[in-house]
Design a protein around this motif. Structure first.
Motif, PDB file in Angstrom:
ATOM      1  N   PHE A 142       2.379  12.092  -0.599  1.00  0.00           N
ATOM      2  CA  PHE A 142       1.817  11.167  -0.429  1.00  0.00           C
ATOM      3  C   PHE A 142       1.457  10.115   0.776  1.00  0.00           C
ATOM      4  O   PHE A 142       0.461   8.968   0.279  1.00  0.00           O
ATOM      5  N   PHE A 143       1.491  10.751   2.032  1.00  0.00           N
ATOM      6  CA  PHE A 143       1.370  10.065   3.355  1.00  0.00           C
ATOM      7  C   PHE A 143       0.088   9.920   2.897  1.00  0.00           C
ATOM      8  O   PHE A 143      -0.538   9.291   3.986  1.00  0.00           O
ATOM      9  N   TYR A 155       2.449   5.914  -3.436  1.00  0.00           N
ATOM     10  CA  TYR A 155       3.439   6.498  -3.670  1.00  0.00           C
ATOM     11  C   TYR A 155       3.272   7.102  -5.543  1.00  0.00           C
ATOM     12  O   TYR A 155       3.721   8.262  -6.176  1.00  0.00           O
ATOM     13  N   PHE A 156       3.124   6.096  -6.226  1.00  0.00           N
ATOM     14  CA  PHE A 156       2.242   6.313  -7.233  1.00  0.00           C
ATOM     15  C   PHE A 156       1.419   6.848  -7.461  1.00  0.00           C
ATOM     16  O   PHE A 156       0.748   7.488  -8.546  1.00  0.00           O
ATOM     17  N   ARG A 157       0.174   7.024  -6.124  1.00  0.00           N
ATOM     18  CA  ARG A 157      -0.901   7.444  -6.811  1.00  0.00           C
ATOM     19  C   ARG A 157      -1.081   8.456  -6.573  1.00  0.00           C
ATOM     20  O   ARG A 157      -1.589   9.759  -7.353  1.00  0.00           O
ATOM     21  N   ALA A 158       0.055   9.524  -5.533  1.00  0.00           N
ATOM     22  CA  ALA A 158       0.377  10.625  -5.453  1.00  0.00           C
ATOM     23  C   ALA A 158       0.541  11.165  -6.446  1.00  0.00           C
ATOM     24  O   ALA A 158      -0.268  12.597  -7.102  1.00  0.00           O
ATOM     25  N   ALA A 214      -5.388   4.181   2.169  1.00  0.00           N
ATOM     26  CA  ALA A 214      -5.646   2.995   1.781  1.00  0.00           C
ATOM     27  C   ALA A 214      -5.361   2.196   2.583  1.00  0.00           C
ATOM     28  O   ALA A 214      -6.157   1.251   2.650  1.00  0.00           O
ATOM     29  N   VAL A 215      -4.410   2.539   3.525  1.00  0.00           N
ATOM     30  CA  VAL A 215      -3.750   1.053   4.804  1.00  0.00           C
ATOM     31  C   VAL A 215      -5.627   1.686   5.835  1.00  0.00           C
ATOM     32  O   VAL A 215      -6.232   0.213   5.957  1.00  0.00           O
ATOM     33  N   LEU A 247       1.010  -1.289  -0.691  1.00  0.00           N
ATOM     34  CA  LEU A 247       0.213  -0.199  -0.176  1.00  0.00           C
ATOM     35  C   LEU A 247       0.738   1.085   0.083  1.00  0.00           C
ATOM     36  O   LEU A 247       0.759   2.698  -0.519  1.00  0.00           O
ATOM     37  N   TRP A 248       1.788   1.027   0.785  1.00  0.00           N
ATOM     38  CA  TRP A 248       3.069   2.230   0.591  1.00  0.00           C
ATOM     39  C   TRP A 248       3.162   3.197  -0.494  1.00  0.00           C
ATOM     40  O   TRP A 248       3.631   3.614  -1.336  1.00  0.00           O
ATOM     41  N   VAL A 249       3.863   1.459  -1.769  1.00  0.00           N
ATOM     42  CA  VAL A 249       3.691   1.924  -2.693  1.00  0.00           C
ATOM     43  C   VAL A 249       3.088   1.946  -3.889  1.00  0.00           C
ATOM     44  O   VAL A 249       3.197   3.065  -4.828  1.00  0.00           O
ATOM     45  N   PHE A 250       1.884   1.714  -3.518  1.00  0.00           N
ATOM     46  CA  PHE A 250       0.742   2.579  -4.330  1.00  0.00           C
ATOM     47  C   PHE A 250       0.303   3.766  -4.287  1.00  0.00           C
ATOM     48  O   PHE A 250       0.043   4.518  -5.113  1.00  0.00           O
TER      49      PHE A 250
END
Length: 126
Positions: free
Chosen positions: A73-74, A65-68, A80-81, A60-63
């Motif tokens: 992105f935090f 990051y790319f979504r932002a 997401a979490v 979810l962290w990677v998701f």
């Protein structure tokens, strides 16, 4: 739907297939034959079921990051979490309560876990 599969009922074919698919969402990976990879120890299966959701956090962290896309992105990560954990809350609670769901043996004295009948409930370990 995965909770309905745990009921002691015989389901007809279309519903039976749907419920076997829904067991994946209830963190039950027996339909994927996880015993071939991780063995048949009930404790290992229980721990793996509990660790599936925390193992998704790096993904979810990677998701997020790319979504932002250049934004911070935090907040996307926290969203997401929160979404994943709120969707899986009932399954996680049902998994936590598995050791306490027992059935009585015909001798009216001993009980076994419904998810792992070889384990006796309320008995001391060796």
């Amino acid at each position: 739907l995965g909770v309905f599969d745990q009921l002691a009922m015989t389901w007809i074919d279309p519903i039976k297939g749907l419920l076997s698919l829904a067991t994946l969402f209830s963190l039950n990976f027996d339909t994927l034959k996880a015993g071939c990879v991780f063995g048949t120890d009930p404790l290992v299966h229980y721990v793996l079921r509990l660790l599936v959701l925390p193992a998704l956090v790096p993904l979810l962290w990677v998701f997020a990051y790319f979504r932002a896309r250049g934004e911070p992105f935090f907040p996307h990560f926290v969203n997401a979490v929160g979404t994943v954990f709120s969707l899986a809350f009932i399954s996680l609670v049902a998994t936590c309560l598995l050791p306490f769901v027992c059935y009585r043996h015909p001798d009216k004295v001993t009980r076994s876990m419904r998810s792992s009948p070889s384990i006796l409930c309320f008995e001391g370990g060796s």
